[in-house]
Scaffold this active site. Structure first.
Site, short mmCIF file in Angstrom:
data_model
loop_
_atom_site.label_atom_id
_atom_site.label_comp_id
_atom_site.label_asym_id
_atom_site.label_seq_id
_atom_site.Cartn_x
_atom_site.Cartn_y
_atom_site.Cartn_z
N GLY A 175 71.52 44.76 96.58
CA GLY A 175 71.55 45.42 97.87
C GLY A 175 70.15 45.76 98.31
O GLY A 175 69.52 46.66 97.75
N LYS A 218 83.58 64.50 105.71
CA LYS A 218 83.25 63.12 106.09
C LYS A 218 84.00 62.78 107.37
O LYS A 218 85.09 63.30 107.63
CB LYS A 218 83.65 62.13 104.99
N GLY A 266 69.06 46.75 101.39
CA GLY A 266 69.02 47.44 102.66
C GLY A 266 68.06 48.61 102.56
O GLY A 266 67.08 48.57 101.82
#
Length: 417
Positions: free
Chosen positions: A219, A107, A221
């Site tokens: 959420g 990451k 999105g």
């Protein structure tokens, strides 16, 4: 923020310790798997539009590559911390492993506020970051991807900068690219579609008819809106409530997922959608629905509200929305929680497909990608369910056990432990 992220990292390590003990792994394997193999912190200089130079802090954490090259996104966030990135890198190792992908976990992140930066500043930031980390990434080492506040355009700049450094085009070094420069068909809704495949398997296991099943999504999105469209149009579910950061809406007779998407694009929020009743994000979580999808923030289901959750299936499209204690409490009540490392693994699965296509310079159509994704997600769910039933543990613990056992076996076969 640092203390909170450190506590989260400690919690992740605790979960790994518990799973390693359950699998009876030796001390050396346990010690190696619980921490990143490599950590890089870099200074990222950027010439701003006003002529000044700002220096941002960036990270790239490489957790484990026993199963294959590191794989994981890059986040641009003003509250990014090294501990958050460590957690996400660890989860990526587990996510790739539970999905059966020949990849490890990594990451990256930069501490910045992209909302306050111009397009030109974002391009210079993206390219500067790649100039700092390029020796550690690449198609055979570590394959980055988009994450929070990064997008295909930013990824295209990063690929171009890496290609310029290497002296030749290299579409396999990064995923999440726009299709004209080597992206994969089917990537846009991959996270949601993969989650829907696991929900279908969970419903089959529990003998729930998805046609007419009520769904609430926290959420709205990319992941949440695509999930709403897919569940309503392809599975016949009724979307009764959705929310975003500015509020939520509810209609027990059902919301038209595409119309809500169009309304949000026009107004900036789902709040106020015609024909709906307002409700808060907290209220949405406690609605009487069959399926609950936390698709935005981490830590929204805790011991404080777990007893009020009425859903039969919870699909974690977001990373870390349920605390470990709440997960166990829900499991004891018979609520089936599909954990994040399984439920939202569709994104990295199609990223894996994009990586393979880039290496071979041979691209599949969307139907082929969906067929391959369905196979990956269905097999992953069934492996986790089998482990859960065998050891009488939650799907979360079972997913960790499947993932850790595969990584541990790869480490042993390679002679690392």
């Amino acid at each position: 923020m640092e203390d909170k992220s450190f506590a989260l990292y400690c919690s992740v390590q605790s979960q790994l310790d518990e799973v390693c003990d359950a699998l009876k792994l030796d001390a050396g394997t346990k010690a190696y798997i619980r921490q990143p193999q490599k950590e890089l912190t870099v200074s990222v200089p950027v010439k701003m539009d006003d002529g000044t130079t700002r220096v941002f802090t960036g990270f790239r954490i490489q957790h484990n590559n026993a199963c294959g090259p590191y794989k994981g996104g890059i986040r641009f966030h003003p509250e990014e911390t090294v501990n958050t990135v460590r957690c996400l890198a660890t989860w990526m190792t587990l996510k790739c492993s539970v999905a059966g992908l020949p990849l490890g976990g990594g990451k990256g992140g930069i501490v910045c506020n992209p909302k306050e930066m111009s397009v030109g500043e974002l391009e210079r930031l993206s390219r500067s970051y790649i100039r700092q980390i390029w020796p550690l990434v690449g198609p055979d080492q570590d394959i980055p991807a988009p994450d929070v506040y990064t997008n295909p355009q930013i990824i295209a700049w990063m690929m171009d900068e890496y290609s310029a450094i290497k002296g030749y085009g290299n579409p396999g070094m990064i995923t999440g690219k726009p299709i004209p420069v080597g992206g994969s068909a089917g990537r846009g809704d991959a996270t949601s579609r993969g989650g829907v495949y696991t929900i279908i398997e969970a419903a089959r296991h529990l003998k729930i008819d998805l046609k007419g099943a009520k769904v609430a999504i926290q959420g709205y999105g990319n992941a949440g809106s695509f999930a709403a469209i897919l569940l309503s149009e392809e599975a016949g579910c009724t979307i009764v409530a959705v929310s975003d950061s500015k509020g939520g809406i509810c209609n027990q007779n059902g919301l038209n997922a595409r119309e809500v998407v169009a309304y949000k694009k026009k107004t900036g929020s789902v709040a106020g959608f015609p024909g709906s009743q307002p409700l808060s994000n907290a209220e949405l979580l406690e609605l009487g629905v069959d399926i609950l999808l936390p698709a935005a923030l981490e830590g929204v289901i805790t011991m404080e509200n777990a007893s009020n959750i009425k859903a039969t299936i919870i699909g974690e499209l977001a990373n870390g929305p349920t605390s470990a204690e709440a997960n166990e409490a829900l499991h004891q009540r018979g609520v089936l929680v599909i954990p994040d490392i399984l439920c939202n693994a569709g994104g990295v699965s199609v990223s894996y497909f994009e990586w393979v296509q880039g290496l071979y310079h041979f691209w599949w159509n969307e139907a082929e990608v969906r067929t391959k994704l369905a196979e990956v997600m269905t097999n992953a769910f069934r492996s986790v369910l089998e482990m859960s039933l065998k050891h009488q543990v939650s799907l979360r613990k079972a997913a960790y056990m499947v993932a850790v056992s595969r990584v541990a076996e790869a480490m042993k076969l390679r002679g690392w432990v």
